[in-house]
Scaffold this motif. Sequence first.
Motif, PDB file in Angstrom:
ATOM      1  N   VAL A 295       0.849  -1.185   0.000  1.00 47.68           N
ATOM      2  CA  VAL A 295       0.000   0.000   0.000  1.00 47.68           C
ATOM      3  C   VAL A 295       0.887   1.238   0.000  1.00 47.68           C
ATOM      4  O   VAL A 295       1.876   1.307   0.740  1.00 47.68           O
ATOM      5  CB  VAL A 295      -0.931   0.013   1.238  1.00 47.68           C
ATOM      6  CG1 VAL A 295      -1.598   1.375   1.400  1.00 47.68           C
ATOM      7  CG2 VAL A 295      -1.994  -1.058   1.118  1.00 47.68           C
ATOM      8  N   GLU A 296       0.539   2.217  -0.846  1.00 42.68           N
ATOM      9  CA  GLU A 296       1.162   3.531  -0.810  1.00 42.68           C
ATOM     10  C   GLU A 296       0.082   4.552  -0.489  1.00 42.68           C
ATOM     11  O   GLU A 296      -0.989   4.550  -1.111  1.00 42.68           O
ATOM     12  CB  GLU A 296       1.829   3.861  -2.146  1.00 42.68           C
ATOM     13  CG  GLU A 296       3.091   3.066  -2.417  1.00 42.68           C
ATOM     14  CD  GLU A 296       3.858   3.579  -3.615  1.00 42.68           C
ATOM     15  OE1 GLU A 296       3.397   4.576  -4.213  1.00 42.68           O
ATOM     16  OE2 GLU A 296       4.906   3.000  -3.944  1.00 42.68           O
ATOM     17  N   LEU A 297       0.351   5.408   0.501  1.00 42.14           N
ATOM     18  CA  LEU A 297      -0.651   6.407   0.869  1.00 42.14           C
ATOM     19  C   LEU A 297       0.019   7.726   1.196  1.00 42.14           C
ATOM     20  O   LEU A 297       1.178   7.768   1.629  1.00 42.14           O
ATOM     21  CB  LEU A 297      -1.510   5.916   2.040  1.00 42.14           C
ATOM     22  CG  LEU A 297      -0.832   5.479   3.344  1.00 42.14           C
ATOM     23  CD1 LEU A 297      -0.554   6.676   4.245  1.00 42.14           C
ATOM     24  CD2 LEU A 297      -1.699   4.493   4.092  1.00 42.14           C
ATOM     25  N   VAL A 298      -0.736   8.798   0.977  1.00 41.30           N
ATOM     26  CA  VAL A 298      -0.266  10.145   1.289  1.00 41.30           C
ATOM     27  C   VAL A 298      -0.703  10.483   2.719  1.00 41.30           C
ATOM     28  O   VAL A 298      -1.870  10.296   3.088  1.00 41.30           O
ATOM     29  CB  VAL A 298      -0.853  11.168   0.296  1.00 41.30           C
ATOM     30  CG1 VAL A 298      -0.404  12.583   0.675  1.00 41.30           C
ATOM     31  CG2 VAL A 298      -0.418  10.837  -1.120  1.00 41.30           C
ATOM     32  N   ILE A 299       0.250  10.948   3.522  1.00 44.42           N
ATOM     33  CA  ILE A 299      -0.035  11.234   4.926  1.00 44.42           C
ATOM     34  C   ILE A 299      -0.983  12.422   5.025  1.00 44.42           C
ATOM     35  O   ILE A 299      -0.689  13.518   4.542  1.00 44.42           O
ATOM     36  CB  ILE A 299       1.269  11.532   5.691  1.00 44.42           C
ATOM     37  CG1 ILE A 299       2.193  10.321   5.648  1.00 44.42           C
ATOM     38  CG2 ILE A 299       0.959  11.921   7.139  1.00 44.42           C
ATOM     39  CD1 ILE A 299       3.556  10.584   6.237  1.00 44.42           C
ATOM     40  N   ALA A 300      -2.141  12.174   5.650  1.00 45.38           N
ATOM     41  CA  ALA A 300      -3.144  13.218   5.829  1.00 45.38           C
ATOM     42  C   ALA A 300      -3.405  13.511   7.296  1.00 45.38           C
ATOM     43  O   ALA A 300      -4.156  14.418   7.623  1.00 45.38           O
ATOM     44  CB  ALA A 300      -4.453  12.814   5.143  1.00 45.38           C
ATOM     45  N   ALA A 301      -2.830  12.736   8.171  1.00 44.67           N
ATOM     46  CA  ALA A 301      -3.011  12.929   9.611  1.00 44.67           C
ATOM     47  C   ALA A 301      -1.781  12.394  10.325  1.00 44.67           C
ATOM     48  O   ALA A 301      -0.999  11.614   9.770  1.00 44.67           O
ATOM     49  CB  ALA A 301      -4.272  12.219  10.097  1.00 44.67           C
TER      50      ALA A 301
END
Length: 698
Positions: A80-86
């Motif tokens: 999984v690749e995700l953009v940090i939003a929190a």
Amino acid sequence: MRSVLVLVICSVYWNTVLFGQSCKSVSGFVTDATTGEALPGASVAGRGSVGQLADMVGSFSLPATTGDTLRITFIGYEPVELVIAACELKVTLNPLATDIEAVVIEGDRLITEEFAIRKLHRLDVYTNPSAKADPILAVNSTPFATTTDESANISLRGGSPAETGIFLNDVPIEDAVRYSQMNGIGTFSIFNTALIDEVQVYPGNPPMEFGNSTSGVIALYSDEQIPIRNSTQLSISLASLGAYHTRRVTNRSSLAFFSNVQSSALFNYINARALRGLKSFFSADAGFHYFSRISPTLSLKMFNYTLREAYRYQYVHPTMEGVFNQDRVRNFTVANLRKQLGSYSLSLNQGISFSSADYTFSSLDIESPAQNYYAALNLHRSTSHYQWKTGVVYEYKQSATRGKYPTYPYAYGQQFGSIPVNRQDNIGLLEWFGYYKHYIGNALTVGAGLRKNLPNDDIDYLSWQGNVNVRPARRWNINLSAGDYNKYILQHERNSKGYLLMSRQYSLDVTYLDRKFDLSMSLFRKNISRGGGREQLSGLELFGRVKLGDSWKTQLSVTSLNAHDDSGNGTAYNIGYFFRGNVEYKIQGIWTFTLVFLMREGSYYYPVDATVFHDDLQLFEPVYSNSPSRLPSYNTIDFGASRIFLLNDKLTAIAFINVANVADFRNVQSYSYNYDYTTRAEQLFSRRVVYFGIVLSF
């Protein structure tokens, strides 16, 4: 136009909500999307080489800011690749989809699996500094281990190591230790932790489906996971250099190779003061592990291991002092074939082993070859209300002793002569077993089993077992078990023959387990018969483990054993107290510091009361007391530290250092005497020993 404007405003609003929270670090948990279970060891990579592995509860924390991208990976799951939003995240991974048919083969685990007191997984072994990355030594640090020396020969609840059954993939492994001496004591096990998926420990009342044990079972199971990519692990330490490589052969099969070389040169140099009696050791081993899902209902597993080793140590005897030499070679193969037939499972487990050991010291020159063959055909049925398992087992054991012994056991030296020995002992045992268990609601399980041999050479026995497992509440578990157990022991000494060891046992185990607390209490009693002698043993175990936040964890166990023979003398395991505990501190799942301590009452030994002088030999023969005395108490504190380096998304390093007996306690192992037994000197266990290394995975 108005719609476009509204869309732009909404986009700006949501970006403000999502990214308006500025973070200097990000933390969270990695879990299985289907089961919700934590995924310890998941790789979390941030900017550049910044990253770490999730800890035992799947948590992680690393430097990052909002808008950065994280890549989370775990073997057997989709990355999984995700953009940090929190600043705090909960990451779920989905199991990796494959293009092969659904696998319906069920693992051929013990039918009494829920009666196991402890289960250890690979990560439990790696994160335990006392284990030294060895799955058997990891068992030695559990509360029910009562081993009275610093070896991999495990005693469980006061049973001798000869009574403990060790199994790999349901096949018994004889002499599962490295650097084994004539008394069978060895320092490490022969198992490579990288291959082991799970260790099940039954400290008492061993499962009836396994013979070859009267006081506990350690059942190891190799990994059955087919890797999504090839991987290699290199380990470099103060005394060893090892390599492990696993690869996917097809979508249905995998193959792993491993090899390790151990040498004492640098280890002895660093620890010269602590290991004065150790002259040298060397070993080289290699093996492979193959697993194949031949079809959705048929699987094959094969394991082969070859070892050659040498060990030299200074041996002190009243008649002489010199170097004791021991050399050994061994090979064993384990094969498992499983077939699923609806609710039935059919398994064929086979093992074959050959070994030869040579021991030389002055007039002692002994060769001790051995071989074992094992085959078991089992049928297992499992439903939602009951399970039963039955099988036929054949086991052949053979050992021999050839060479020469000193003419007198108290007189070493060529001038005192020697006598030839050529003895062979063997036994073939054909057994049937059956075990049935029934689920009564969700809170009660009862089971019972029998094991009977085909009478052979006046060996005729019947073993039985009964178990009750109660779960009165979600976190509570109560085990009540009893049984009669039998095991045939082959001897390796010059004048002894094999014998049947029998043990009747009763035990009560109560456990409480949640995310923060692990508490247990055990009461047990054994009546043991071996070679004509009888012993009675009773014991109490108390254990507690508590997690204090995300960084601290501590545990303590207290064991007390009361063991006497028929004459009323205390036996080797009549030990009033075993205190064992540790304190662990983690820093962001990257650094781990552990302090382990052990304190126990000294073991019994028989002192020399008098001597008899032999004019013809011009030496003294010792006369030992009929009443045992105690050695001084044993105390040790071990320190361990490890650091995880996530160099990139494919390369991980774990560096570690362990200091055994950091306080340098002088623990007495035995006494040696001068020529006329008027003075004695302490023979000590290991003093302060330093060990360090690094493990690279890519």
